[in-house]
Design a protein around this motif. Sequence first.
Motif, PDB file in Angstrom:
ATOM      1  N   GLN A   1      13.039  22.474  40.982  1.00 38.29           N
ATOM      2  CA  GLN A   1      14.019  22.043  41.986  1.00 38.29           C
ATOM      3  C   GLN A   1      14.231  20.536  41.963  1.00 38.29           C
ATOM      4  O   GLN A   1      14.464  19.912  42.997  1.00 38.29           O
TER       5      GLN A   1
ATOM      6  N   GLN B   1       9.000  31.947  48.550  1.00 42.39           N
ATOM      7  CA  GLN B   1      10.165  32.467  47.823  1.00 42.39           C
ATOM      8  C   GLN B   1      10.187  31.961  46.386  1.00 42.39           C
ATOM      9  O   GLN B   1      11.230  31.562  45.865  1.00 42.39           O
TER      10      GLN B   1
ATOM     11  N   SER C   1      12.698  33.454  43.957  1.00 43.32           N
ATOM     12  CA  SER C   1      14.151  33.265  44.159  1.00 43.32           C
ATOM     13  C   SER C   1      14.632  31.879  43.758  1.00 43.32           C
ATOM     14  O   SER C   1      15.773  31.509  44.070  1.00 43.32           O
TER      15      SER C   1
ATOM     16  N   LYS D   1      17.570  32.160  41.384  1.00 43.42           N
ATOM     17  CA  LYS D   1      18.716  32.737  42.099  1.00 43.42           C
ATOM     18  C   LYS D   1      19.470  31.637  42.852  1.00 43.42           C
ATOM     19  O   LYS D   1      20.690  31.517  42.763  1.00 43.42           O
ATOM     20  N   LYS D   2      18.722  30.809  43.567  1.00 40.89           N
ATOM     21  CA  LYS D   2      19.364  29.723  44.320  1.00 40.89           C
ATOM     22  C   LYS D   2      20.074  28.763  43.369  1.00 40.89           C
ATOM     23  O   LYS D   2      21.192  28.331  43.614  1.00 40.89           O
TER      24      LYS D   2
ATOM     25  N   GLU E   1      23.390  30.152  42.118  1.00 41.17           N
ATOM     26  CA  GLU E   1      24.479  30.302  43.087  1.00 41.17           C
ATOM     27  C   GLU E   1      25.481  29.160  42.972  1.00 41.17           C
ATOM     28  O   GLU E   1      26.662  29.345  43.225  1.00 41.17           O
ATOM     29  N   GLU E   2      25.007  27.996  42.561  1.00 45.66           N
ATOM     30  CA  GLU E   2      25.896  26.831  42.500  1.00 45.66           C
ATOM     31  C   GLU E   2      26.839  26.859  41.305  1.00 45.66           C
ATOM     32  O   GLU E   2      27.846  26.153  41.305  1.00 45.66           O
TER      33      GLU E   2
END
Lengths: 249, 249
Positions: free
Chosen positions: A62, A97, A100, A103-104, A107-108
């Motif tokens: 991240q 999480q 995920s 996945k996050k 999404e962008e």
Amino acid sequence: MIITVINQKGGTGKTTTSVNLGCALAQTKKKVLLIDLDPQGNLSYWLGVTAPELTMADVMMQEAKIADILQEREGLSVAPSDMSLADVEINIASIEQRESVLKKALEEVEADYDYIVIDCPPSLSLLTVNALTATERVIVPLQMEVLSLQGLDQIVSSVARIKEVLNDKLEILGLLPVMVDGRRNLSREIYDYIEENYDLNLFESKIRSNVRVSEAPSFGESVLSYSPNSNGAEDYRQFAKEILKLTKN
Amino acid sequence: MIITVINQKGGTGKTTTSVNLGCALAQTKKKVLLIDLDPQGNLSYWLGVTAPELTMADVMMQEAKIADILQEREGLSVAPSDMSLADVEINIASIEQRESVLKKALEEVEADYDYIVIDCPPSLSLLTVNALTATERVIVPLQMEVLSLQGLDQIVSSVARIKEVLNDKLEILGLLPVMVDGRRNLSREIYDYIEENYDLNLFESKIRSNVRVSEAPSFGESVLSYSPNSNGAEDYRQFAKEILKLTKN
Ligand SMILES: Nc1ncnc2c1ncn2[C@@H]1O[C@H](COP(=O)(O)OP(=O)(O)OP(=O)(O)O)[C@@H](O)[C@H]1O
Ligand SMILES: Nc1ncnc2c1ncn2[C@@H]1O[C@H](COP(=O)(O)OP(=O)(O)OP(=O)(O)O)[C@@H](O)[C@H]1O
Ligand SMILES: [Mg+2]
Ligand SMILES: [Mg+2]
């Protein structure tokens, strides 16, 4: 449409399928993103991404967005990986999480592409779980050989478990016979065995064993660019057609 | 003599080499132990060990001895594994001396065997690190293909690091060309490239691509039992001779 290519058995043509299917789809004018989710970075290396500054490891920690790490190759986008991705599984194990994270991140960028193809390592651990949590569809390339067959039950149960707990839209699109050698009787038996014992779709397309397919990586190209008239190129174009039809896109 | 078979690249013939080399050595009247250190349990499944009560997972959790889990097959001993081995890497991550768990377990049985062959999963994580910490010699089976070649640097540096920190007698015995297809020009180039760029021993033996080798697992036998006159059986007998000579045993 996000498609993940999995098989915990090694050397079953996951990377070969990710690259060649991705490039075949791009050749039909679809916008395609290839995600290298393997710390070994075969896909990245193949397409000439050798020392990326930012990789999927930074995305999974991240610390970067997918849009920041993209490189353009053969008319598609590549989100590369390298060895630093190996530490990610340990580093994110304690995040809430942790399944995920991908996945996050996806999404962008999802809306920018017709197809996102995720290449997984030969395992069913946290990186692959992230892919299965993020994806809509799954392709399982497998050799018609008994050591390859052994892992199929585990794939089916892993997908079922993730569908139940983390991703209710998850479906196996199908099993893709790869490195098919017409002369082998045993492969026919294994193919029939799968048809009779598994409630899974076997794609009509088969990827034949073809030396051009294994040569393409040393030229930094998909087999479609490297040897467009070969059986390998023909089979992957055919497979792309089948995928387009099955995903109506 | 403990020999570990590694390659983090998938499907490079690790299990095939572990079983066929082990059985070839056993046929020369050596006492041989095969250790399945892969959670996918291909080696165990191949030799007909399907639902073992105790496995290498119990040994690695220090809840069983290797002697407790052995099964006899084709004139050698098999220490089987199954999926429960997948959790071991997480479970022992916090033990002190987590890299030496296998080494300790092997000390109790080492004297009973001429050769102990350890089959590793397609990764360089904690299970493989345990094998490299315990072993005296390493065999690296690899295909003469560019995606297989990519991982060689990482193997060399991983072995060097473990030699320095955990196991000063660790040596790579050699690289074994597998699934060699005489018709491929590219394999010759890759072979030459390795010879010129790596200070590593390339075995004189080569294992040719041979359908009998891939059929043997579905009969639950080594290729030497299944098809003793095939090229596959011949090549592995030849390789066993070379290993006997190199390890003077
Ligand atoms: N149709 C084919 N014909 C000939 N060779 C092939 C074919 N498909 C794949 N190969 C070769 O087989 C080897 C394994 O393929 P690949 O690396 O794509 O498998 P993988 O499942 O991604 O492996 P890993 O488990 O290590 O990620 C490669 O050397 C590749 O070039
Ligand atoms: N010499 C050979 N000729 C033909 N097929 C072979 C040969 N060696 C191995 N194979 C086949 O290639 C496939 C991969 O071999 P194997 O399972 O031994 O590799 P591996 O490195 O142990 O794979 P993994 O990374 O999944 O542990 C198997 O289906 C095997 O039967
Ligand atoms: Mg791969
Ligand atoms: Mg194996």
